[in-house]
Design an enzyme around this catalytic site. Structure first.
Site, PDB file in Angstrom:
ATOM      1  N   ARG A 312       1.176  -1.128  -0.356  1.00 40.61           N
ATOM      2  CA  ARG A 312      -0.082  -0.144   0.058  1.00 40.61           C
ATOM      3  C   ARG A 312       0.818   1.211   0.536  1.00 40.61           C
ATOM      4  O   ARG A 312       0.819   2.192  -1.127  1.00 40.61           O
ATOM      5  CB  ARG A 312      -1.126   0.086   0.919  1.00 40.61           C
ATOM      6  CG  ARG A 312      -1.851  -1.286   1.161  1.00 40.61           C
ATOM      7  CD  ARG A 312      -2.533  -0.857   2.351  1.00 40.61           C
ATOM      8  NE  ARG A 312      -3.638   0.141   1.721  1.00 40.61           N
ATOM      9  CZ  ARG A 312      -4.489   1.077   1.869  1.00 40.61           C
ATOM     10  NH1 ARG A 312      -3.194   1.361   3.045  1.00 40.61           N
ATOM     11  NH2 ARG A 312      -5.134   2.015   1.541  1.00 40.61           N
ATOM     12  N   TYR A 316      -0.098   3.319  -2.877  1.00 50.16           N
ATOM     13  CA  TYR A 316      -1.207   4.642  -3.294  1.00 50.16           C
ATOM     14  C   TYR A 316      -0.366   5.890  -2.146  1.00 50.16           C
ATOM     15  O   TYR A 316      -1.323   6.499  -2.320  1.00 50.16           O
ATOM     16  CB  TYR A 316      -2.356   4.268  -2.259  1.00 50.16           C
ATOM     17  CG  TYR A 316      -2.664   2.710  -2.639  1.00 50.16           C
ATOM     18  CD1 TYR A 316      -2.911   2.377  -4.128  1.00 50.16           C
ATOM     19  CD2 TYR A 316      -2.507   1.560  -2.312  1.00 50.16           C
ATOM     20  CE1 TYR A 316      -3.658   1.626  -4.625  1.00 50.16           C
ATOM     21  CE2 TYR A 316      -3.133  -0.085  -2.808  1.00 50.16           C
ATOM     22  CZ  TYR A 316      -4.216   0.508  -3.815  1.00 50.16           C
ATOM     23  OH  TYR A 316      -4.937  -1.102  -4.565  1.00 50.16           O
ATOM     24  N   CYS A 342      14.212  -4.899  -3.837  1.00 56.66           N
ATOM     25  CA  CYS A 342      14.869  -3.078  -4.485  1.00 56.66           C
ATOM     26  C   CYS A 342      14.861  -3.153  -5.484  1.00 56.66           C
ATOM     27  O   CYS A 342      14.522  -3.064  -6.884  1.00 56.66           O
ATOM     28  CB  CYS A 342      16.134  -4.589  -5.408  1.00 56.66           C
ATOM     29  SG  CYS A 342      17.039  -5.685  -3.873  1.00 56.66           S
ATOM     30  N   TYR A 371      -6.494  -5.006   2.960  1.00 59.65           N
ATOM     31  CA  TYR A 371      -5.492  -4.906   2.063  1.00 59.65           C
ATOM     32  C   TYR A 371      -3.917  -5.334   1.914  1.00 59.65           C
ATOM     33  O   TYR A 371      -2.590  -4.056   1.330  1.00 59.65           O
ATOM     34  CB  TYR A 371      -5.579  -3.650   0.601  1.00 59.65           C
ATOM     35  CG  TYR A 371      -7.353  -3.379   0.357  1.00 59.65           C
ATOM     36  CD1 TYR A 371      -7.659  -4.592   0.022  1.00 59.65           C
ATOM     37  CD2 TYR A 371      -8.053  -2.431   1.361  1.00 59.65           C
ATOM     38  CE1 TYR A 371      -8.951  -4.091  -1.094  1.00 59.65           C
ATOM     39  CE2 TYR A 371      -9.416  -2.753   1.066  1.00 59.65           C
ATOM     40  CZ  TYR A 371     -10.234  -3.716  -0.177  1.00 59.65           C
ATOM     41  OH  TYR A 371     -11.226  -3.268  -0.368  1.00 59.65           O
TER      42      TYR A 371
HETATM   43  N1  LLP Z   1     -16.956  -3.749  -3.378  1.00 62.13           N
HETATM   44  C1  LLP Z   1     -16.913  -3.156  -4.256  1.00 62.13           C
HETATM   45  C2  LLP Z   1     -16.906  -3.888  -5.618  1.00 62.13           C
HETATM   46  C3  LLP Z   1     -15.022  -3.185  -4.085  1.00 62.13           C
HETATM   47  O1  LLP Z   1     -14.841  -3.091  -5.634  1.00 62.13           O
HETATM   48  C4  LLP Z   1     -14.341  -2.114  -3.540  1.00 62.13           C
HETATM   49  C5  LLP Z   1     -13.135  -2.795  -3.567  1.00 62.13           C
HETATM   50  C6  LLP Z   1     -15.683  -2.926  -2.032  1.00 62.13           C
HETATM   51  C7  LLP Z   1     -17.058  -3.704  -2.402  1.00 62.13           C
HETATM   52  C8  LLP Z   1     -14.937  -3.011  -0.681  1.00 62.13           C
HETATM   53  O2  LLP Z   1     -14.584  -2.213  -0.592  1.00 62.13           O
HETATM   54  P1  LLP Z   1     -13.809  -1.107   1.223  1.00 62.13           P
HETATM   55  O3  LLP Z   1     -14.558  -1.445   1.993  1.00 62.13           O
HETATM   56  O4  LLP Z   1     -12.262  -2.585   1.339  1.00 62.13           O
HETATM   57  O5  LLP Z   1     -13.841   0.310   0.881  1.00 62.13           O
HETATM   58  N2  LLP Z   1      -5.749  -2.730  -2.521  1.00 62.13           N
HETATM   59  C9  LLP Z   1      -7.089  -0.504  -1.994  1.00 62.13           C
HETATM   60  C10 LLP Z   1      -8.135  -0.878  -2.238  1.00 62.13           C
HETATM   61  C11 LLP Z   1      -9.097  -1.432  -2.964  1.00 62.13           C
HETATM   62  C12 LLP Z   1     -10.682  -1.021  -3.143  1.00 62.13           C
HETATM   63  C13 LLP Z   1     -10.992  -2.114  -3.821  1.00 62.13           C
HETATM   64  N3  LLP Z   1     -12.061  -1.958  -4.004  1.00 62.13           N
HETATM   65  C14 LLP Z   1      -6.484  -0.339  -1.490  1.00 62.13           C
HETATM   66  O6  LLP Z   1      -5.366  -1.067  -0.579  1.00 62.13           O
HETATM   67  O7  LLP Z   1      -6.579   0.638  -0.668  1.00 62.13           O
END
Ligand code: LLP
Length: 413
Positions: A312, A316, A342, A371
């Site tokens: 992360r 990001y 690296c 994540y």
């Molecule tokens: N529903 C859908 C259709 C989604 O695409 C996502 C997340 C969620 C639910 C869940 O979202 P949350 O409640 O976790 O915000 N890797 C990134 C976050 C990618 C999110 C992708 N979709 C990070 O580390 O911040």
């Protein structure tokens, strides 16, 4: 609210000092707190208890079987984005009838698998996918329950990599095209319009765009019902943000108000897809200091967790607090906490004020439950970390550390 706090000076997860886990399991290791996971789910469930609803945990946030099982046992459903995630849900004894399947690129094999298992609904993201789903269902002599995921064209004001409701985003179908697709589905015998779906982004820290998007989608839901579609489920996605450092996301009560206000009088089952808010602050990444290094420009603390373990910060520019597990005396110094990978982007934290670190000291990278492990890779041929689930005074290794043999499995020289 989480259960990571010092006990007799040493950072502990519930009643287990992180020093003990590091000694017995090694590092890097993800450590999760059962009490925190349960509390987060319970608080969400309580906030919506007056409304028929289903929390479908977004498996992508953390797909540990132990965590899935914990949530399944407490009534949660699941939001999946691949056949692999469905396998994990089933292995954790999650019920297919509580699963929604999201994602822009479901393959026909994945659709067939999910259909045979009897999932609650497919969240369809394009006209072509709708046709493919119909074809698969007819071939299997079944009817596929679906919801169109619409893009409500609302800016969730989050990092551009995780905003999904913008006009330029690949997700969902344009708002204006949705009705035509529902009408089309009437002519397709393999399909049954069950619901409507949206999701505007992740790590959302402002309730206004949530309410605005749901307002638009609720209006569409009413129009579709007006046209005779017997929709029963309205899926509003996930995305509620958490505090990594000084973010002020809406409280669960404020979030519930933003979701429920536009739905007043709508007789439907509300589906939500929370990911990060359930698991983010329920996990830390435990890592050990390998070396210190001072250059004329910077001071580095080199630890044994890298961007392959937690991507992360590199991907990001995300901020995770990093704290010593055992406090050290001495004046705090600004250091970059970096991993062994690296790449110059392999930095877990820039300019962190830490007391002088010694080789072998333990650091905890906080808010790493979402994540973190689910995005970990074998980059630089590094085995992925172990995962530990703490419950009160005890803990279990719920995923053993990958071995060097694991890295070679599946390959032929
Ligand atoms: N529903 C859908 C259709 C989604 O695409 C996502 C997340 C969620 C639910 C869940 O979202 P949350 O409640 O976790 O915000 N890797 C990134 C976050 C990618 C999110 C992708 N979709 C990070 O580390 O911040």
């Amino acid at each position: 609210m989480n259960h990571f706090s010092p006990r007799r000076g040493t950072l502990a997860c519930e009643a287990v000092p992180l020093t003990r886990i590091a000694k017995e399991v090694g590092t890097p290791t993800y450590v999760y707190s059962t009490a925190t996971l349960i509390r987060h789910l319970t608080v969400l469930q309580e906030a919506f208890k007056g409304t028929p609803h289903l929390h479908c945990y977004a498996v992508k946030a953390n797909s540990s079987l132990a965590i899935l099982k914990l949530f399944a046992q407490r009534g949660a459903g699941f939001d999946i984005v691949s056949g692999g995630e469905l396998v994990r849900v089933l292995a954790a004894r999650g019920r297919a009838s509580k699963v929604v399947f999201s994602g822009v690129g479901k393959t026909e094999e994945e659709m067939a698998f999910a259909l045979k298992e009897g999932i609650l609904q497919f969240n369809v993201e394009s006209a072509e996918e709708l046709l493919a789903l119909d074809k698969v269902a007819r071939r299997l002599k079944r009817v596929a329950p679906f919801a169109m995921r619409v893009n409500p064209h609302v800016d969730a004001r989050t990092h551009r990599y995780i905003a999904t409701g913008l006009k330029s985003s690949k997700f969902g179908v344009p708002f204006e095209e949705a009705i035509a697709l529902y009408r089309k589905s009437r002519t397709l015998k393999g399909l049954n319009a069950r619901g409507l779906d949206c999701h505007i982004g992740s790590q959302v820290t402002d309730a206004k765009p949530v309410q605005q998007a749901i307002g638009r989608v609720a209006e569409l839901f009413r129009s579709l019902r007006g046209e005779g579609f017997a929709l029963t489920h309205l899926d509003v996605g996930g995305g509620l943000g958490i505090t990594y450092t000084d973010e002020k996301p809406p409280s669960v009560a404020e979030y519930a108000r933003a979701v429920l206000t536009p739905l007043r009088g709508l007789d439907a089952t509300l589906v939500m897809e929370p990911g990060r808010v359930l698991v983010g602050n329920a996990g830390v990444l435990l890592t050990r200091v390998l070396y210190r290094k001072k250059t004329p420009a910077r001071s580095f603390v080199i630890v044994d967790a890298g961007m392959n373990d937690l991507i992360r910060p590199a991907l990001y520019e995300a901020h995770h607090e990093i704290v010593p597990v055992v406090p050290r005396r001495g004046k705090k110094q600004k250091v970059d906490v970096v991993g062994p990978v690296c790449e110059s982007s392999d930095v877990l934290g820039y300019d962190r004020a830490l007391p002088p670190q010694e080789q072998g000291d333990l650091l905890a990278v906080l808010s790493a439950g979402a994540y973190g492990m689910s995005m970990a890779s074998n980059y630089n041929a590094r085995p992925r970390p172990a995962e530990v689930l703490v419950d009160g005074k005890s803990y279990r290794v719920v995923r053993r550390r990958e071995s060097l043999e694991d890295l070679l499995r599946n390959e032929t020289p």
